[in-house]
Motif scaffolding. Structure first.
Motif, mmCIF file in Angstrom:
data_model
loop_
_atom_site.group_PDB
_atom_site.id
_atom_site.type_symbol
_atom_site.label_atom_id
_atom_site.label_comp_id
_atom_site.label_asym_id
_atom_site.label_seq_id
_atom_site.Cartn_x
_atom_site.Cartn_y
_atom_site.Cartn_z
ATOM 1 N N SER A 73 8.899 -10.639 -1.162
ATOM 2 C CA SER A 73 9.156 -9.162 -0.974
ATOM 3 C C SER A 73 10.071 -9.347 0.041
ATOM 4 O O SER A 73 10.060 -8.432 1.007
ATOM 5 C CB SER A 73 7.860 -8.681 0.039
ATOM 6 O OG SER A 73 7.707 -9.709 1.130
ATOM 7 N N LEU B 279 -1.054 -5.820 5.469
ATOM 8 C CA LEU B 279 -1.464 -6.201 4.061
ATOM 9 C C LEU B 279 -3.354 -5.351 4.090
ATOM 10 O O LEU B 279 -3.927 -5.954 5.190
ATOM 11 C CB LEU B 279 -1.568 -7.274 3.386
ATOM 12 C CG LEU B 279 -0.437 -7.822 2.796
ATOM 13 C CD1 LEU B 279 -0.322 -6.919 1.503
ATOM 14 C CD2 LEU B 279 0.929 -7.686 3.788
ATOM 15 N N GLU B 280 -3.569 -4.593 3.260
ATOM 16 C CA GLU B 280 -5.067 -4.016 3.615
ATOM 17 C C GLU B 280 -5.886 -4.565 2.177
ATOM 18 O O GLU B 280 -5.510 -4.770 1.242
ATOM 19 C CB GLU B 280 -4.768 -2.636 3.698
ATOM 20 C CG GLU B 280 -4.202 -1.602 4.606
ATOM 21 C CD GLU B 280 -4.432 -0.317 4.770
ATOM 22 O OE1 GLU B 280 -4.733 0.129 3.645
ATOM 23 O OE2 GLU B 280 -3.757 0.320 5.719
ATOM 24 N N THR B 281 -7.166 -4.578 2.580
ATOM 25 C CA THR B 281 -8.267 -4.814 1.606
ATOM 26 C C THR B 281 -9.332 -3.917 1.856
ATOM 27 O O THR B 281 -9.292 -3.227 3.050
ATOM 28 C CB THR B 281 -8.448 -6.487 1.500
ATOM 29 O OG1 THR B 281 -9.271 -6.344 0.588
ATOM 30 C CG2 THR B 281 -9.065 -6.612 2.943
ATOM 31 N N THR C 99 1.017 -14.529 -5.181
ATOM 32 C CA THR C 99 1.624 -14.097 -4.180
ATOM 33 C C THR C 99 3.028 -13.747 -4.974
ATOM 34 O O THR C 99 3.449 -14.231 -5.895
ATOM 35 C CB THR C 99 1.954 -14.891 -3.071
ATOM 36 O OG1 THR C 99 2.410 -16.257 -3.555
ATOM 37 C CG2 THR C 99 0.793 -15.396 -2.271
ATOM 38 N N LYS D 218 4.641 -6.420 8.191
ATOM 39 C CA LYS D 218 3.974 -5.840 6.870
ATOM 40 C C LYS D 218 2.434 -5.977 7.463
ATOM 41 O O LYS D 218 2.074 -6.680 8.147
ATOM 42 C CB LYS D 218 4.269 -6.698 5.710
ATOM 43 C CG LYS D 218 5.432 -6.186 5.172
ATOM 44 C CD LYS D 218 5.545 -6.818 3.551
ATOM 45 C CE LYS D 218 6.663 -6.215 2.787
ATOM 46 N NZ LYS D 218 6.641 -6.942 1.440
ATOM 47 N N ASP E 215 -1.576 -11.523 -0.606
ATOM 48 C CA ASP E 215 -2.245 -10.728 -1.188
ATOM 49 C C ASP E 215 -3.759 -10.814 -0.746
ATOM 50 O O ASP E 215 -3.929 -12.026 -0.162
ATOM 51 C CB ASP E 215 -2.048 -10.711 -2.627
ATOM 52 C CG ASP E 215 -3.173 -9.363 -3.206
ATOM 53 O OD1 ASP E 215 -3.261 -8.550 -2.501
ATOM 54 O OD2 ASP E 215 -3.362 -9.385 -4.476
ATOM 55 N N GLY F 262 -7.182 -4.725 7.464
ATOM 56 C CA GLY F 262 -5.854 -4.938 7.312
ATOM 57 C C GLY F 262 -5.324 -6.256 8.193
ATOM 58 O O GLY F 262 -6.222 -6.594 9.108
#
Length: 452
Positions: free
Chosen positions: A8, A108-110, A5, A106, A16, A93
């Motif tokens: 941010s 976060l996408e994968t 990580t 935020k 992540d 996400g």
């Protein structure tokens, strides 16, 4: 797994998400570490977004962290085994929403790699079909997998008596798509007699095409369930027809060997008896004949004529009123054969009368009449001898009709033979065009004797 990580900004977690692979119907998990890099206590709400949100959960959904601390959450992916979950890569996400600093939200996408699975559902109807040479079936197939496939079919039969044809031969199916195919089964030769023949067979479903034949494909081409069915070949001539033919043959043999000779013998005896002379009455002649003649009108050589017979009261039928219209008199002989024709035309919906009048000083002994309705008219006809009604008949019930009397019906001089015709509908003669009026013909035959 726990990813690395990074910070941010104030109030934002460092996180992540690694890529994950899962096959529909199975369960896959991955972990996500959330760290608070801010200088205040912060709470974070976690929510899965994207196409896989329906079957993905995050546990726990909310975490509270002191500054500089972290916590690991679990993502659980359980896609259903359904054609709607297509094979391939799909984005997934996780939305992170800080409670104190919501402006720092935020997503976060994968990438989720959806594995392939194959499932074909097939149904054959009917499972049993009857026919002389061929049978037709409906084959329904549905792609329950999550990848497009091309489907082929392999029929199986113990021998080589049956031929198979599929239309279309190899249909292409998208995930969730269904199609119906026609299966035609044909035998090589008919069964003429005997019991029905049962031909069992199977239909196997398999995946075909370039995709199934690819060398780099790790698994074998998918094969569906095997379907069992039967074709019942019925004989051309059933048993009951053979029994009927045998019975008819037995009747024909019995007719030619037993019944026909007996009928011919009886007919010959009847013909011989018909030509034999009949006995002549000694007194009181029959209707229309004097006492000195037989029924055939020939003189009787073995009897003498008595005075007064054949004329006047008590002299037999020769002096009676035949048909209610004859006059008294003495017949001088059996009379001369005579016939008269009444030709009558009647318009539709009308009634007309046709007559024949017996000449003066004669008696007409009627033995035969023939009625012709050659057009097939519809209506009613009444036949009268003198004042005696003989018959009333419907025209549509006949085309030609004849009547005969062994004992003549006698009508006297100036009496009439009358036909009354009521025309309901003119018929159609042999020309093929309907006639404009009804047309009937009546012929009257008998012996015309003089009364002088």
């Amino acid at each position: 797994m726990t990813p690395s990580t990074a910070s941010s900004g104030p109030g934002s977690p460092g996180l992540d998400i690694p890529a994950v692979s899962v096959t529909p119907g199975d369960i896959a998990t991955t972990t996500l570490t959330v760290r608070n890099d801010s200088d205040i206590v912060e709470a974070y709400d976690l929510k899965v977004v994207g196409d896989g949100a329906e079957w993905t959960t995050v546990e726990p959904e909310r975490v509270s962290l002191y500054p500089g601390t972290s916590e690991t959450v679990t993502l659980r992916l359980a896609p259903p085994r359904s054609p709607e979950v297509r094979a391939g890569e799909m984005p997934l996400g996780v939305r992170i929403l800080p409670t104190e600093h919501p402006e720092s939200v935020k997503v976060l996408e994968t990438v989720v790699r959806i594995g392939e699975f194959h499932e074909l559902r097939t149904e054959l109807s009917p499972r049993r079909r009857r026919g002389w040479l061929r049978g037709r079936y409906l084959l329904a197939v549905r792609n329950q997998g999550n990848t497009p496939v091309r489907v082929g079919f392999t029929p199986g039969q113990a021998g080589e008596e049956l031929g198979f044809a599929f239309t279309p031969a190899e249909p292409a199916l998208e995930p969730g798509e269904s199609k119906q195919l026609r299966l035609r089964v044909r035998t090589s030769s008919p069964v003429w007699f005997g019991d029905p023949v049962v031909w069992p067979f199977t239909v196997d479903t398999r995946e075909t095409g370039e995709r199934a034949e690819a060398e780099d494909r790790p698994e074998e081409p998918f094969a569906g369930a095997s379907l069992d069915a039967e074709f019942v070949q019925i004989p051309i001539f059933p048993k009951w027809l053979l029994i009927l033919l045998a019975a008819l043959l037995a009747l024909l043999i019995a007719w030619f060997t037993l019944v026909r000779p007996a009928v011919r013998s009886a007919a010959k005896e009847a013909a011989t008896a018909a030509v034999q002379p009949r006995p002549v009455p000694s007194e009181g002649g029959a209707d229309g004949a004097s006492s000195g003649t037989g029924e055939t009108g020939r003189p009787s050589g073995g009897s003498s004529q008595k005075p007064g017979t054949g004329a006047g009261p008590g002299g037999g039928d020769g002096g009676s009123t035949g048909g209610g219209g004859s006059t008294g008199g003495t017949a001088t002989g059996a009379g001369q054969q005579s016939s008269a024709t009444i030709d009558l035309k009647t318009g539709g919906g009308q009634t007309r009368t046709g007559t024949y009048t017996v000449p003066e000083k004669t008696v007409f002994g009627i033995t035969d009449i023939v009625v012709a309705n050659f057009q097939g008219d519809e209506g009613v006809m009444t036949i009268t001898f003198g004042d005696r009604k003989i018959t009333t008949i419907a025209l549509e019930t006949f085309r030609n009709q004849d009547y005969h009397w062994v004992t003549p019906i006698r009508i006297g001089a100036k009496d009439t033979v009358t036909i009354d015709v009521t025309c309901a509908k003119p018929g159609t003669p042999a020309t093929g065009q309907q006639a404009r009026e009804c047309h009937e013909v009546v012929n009257v035959s008998g012996a015309l004797s003089s009364t002088e």
